[in-house]
Design a protein around this motif. Structure first.
Motif, PDB file in Angstrom:
ATOM      1  N   ASP A  49       0.838  -1.206   0.000  1.00 51.93           N
ATOM      2  CA  ASP A  49       0.000   0.000   0.000  1.00 51.93           C
ATOM      3  C   ASP A  49       0.871   1.254   0.000  1.00 51.93           C
ATOM      4  N   SER A  50       0.218   2.388  -0.128  1.00 46.97           N
ATOM      5  CA  SER A  50       0.951   3.655  -0.247  1.00 46.97           C
ATOM      6  C   SER A  50       1.736   3.984   1.021  1.00 46.97           C
ATOM      7  N   ALA A  51       1.263   3.533   2.182  1.00 46.60           N
ATOM      8  CA  ALA A  51       2.004   3.777   3.426  1.00 46.60           C
ATOM      9  C   ALA A  51       3.353   3.039   3.411  1.00 46.60           C
ATOM     10  N   ASP A  52       3.356   1.811   2.879  1.00 47.63           N
ATOM     11  CA  ASP A  52       4.609   1.063   2.757  1.00 47.63           C
ATOM     12  C   ASP A  52       5.577   1.776   1.817  1.00 47.63           C
ATOM     13  N   LYS A  54       5.631   4.981   1.080  1.00 47.31           N
ATOM     14  CA  LYS A  54       6.086   6.210   1.729  1.00 47.31           C
ATOM     15  C   LYS A  54       7.183   5.907   2.744  1.00 47.31           C
ATOM     16  N   ALA A  55       7.016   4.848   3.516  1.00 51.79           N
ATOM     17  CA  ALA A  55       8.034   4.464   4.492  1.00 51.79           C
ATOM     18  C   ALA A  55       9.354   4.129   3.793  1.00 51.79           C
ATOM     19  N   CYS A  57      10.367   5.281   0.834  1.00 50.92           N
ATOM     20  CA  CYS A  57      10.921   6.540   0.308  1.00 50.92           C
ATOM     21  C   CYS A  57      11.559   7.363   1.426  1.00 50.92           C
ATOM     22  N   ASP A  58      10.890   7.443   2.576  1.00 47.86           N
ATOM     23  CA  ASP A  58      11.446   8.185   3.707  1.00 47.86           C
ATOM     24  C   ASP A  58      12.782   7.603   4.141  1.00 47.86           C
TER      25      ASP A  58
END
Length: 87
Positions: A49-52, A54-55, A57-58
């Protein structure tokens, strides 16, 4: 593999062919936009998912910030993306 996953896999193959044609015809911006769509479809197929994302990328940005950057050969060249779409 479910029917919807099979359909997504078929769509993914078509998108990759389209990106290949765009790259070969020197339509880089369109090919890069299509790469984002390909990434989205791959994420759906793999259950990411997008949260994964984003994590990831961060973390990559944190890692990139702590490493010394090599001197740039040419300042006018566009910067390469941190993420590359891979099979």
């Amino acid at each position: 593999m479910s029917h919807s996953d099979e359909q997504l896999q078929s769509v993914l193959e078509t998108l990759e062919e389209c990106r290949k044609v765009l790259n070969e015809s020197n339509n880089r911006e369109s090919a890069e936009l299509l790469s984002i769509v390909i990434l989205d479809v791959r994420m759906k197929l793999k259950g990411i998912d997008s949260a994964d994302l984003k994590a990831l990328c961060d973390e990559m940005l944190r890692s990139a910030g702590s490493e010394p950057q090599p001197p740039s050969k040419q300042q006018d060249q566009p910067r390469r993306p941190l993420l590359r779409v891979v099979k």
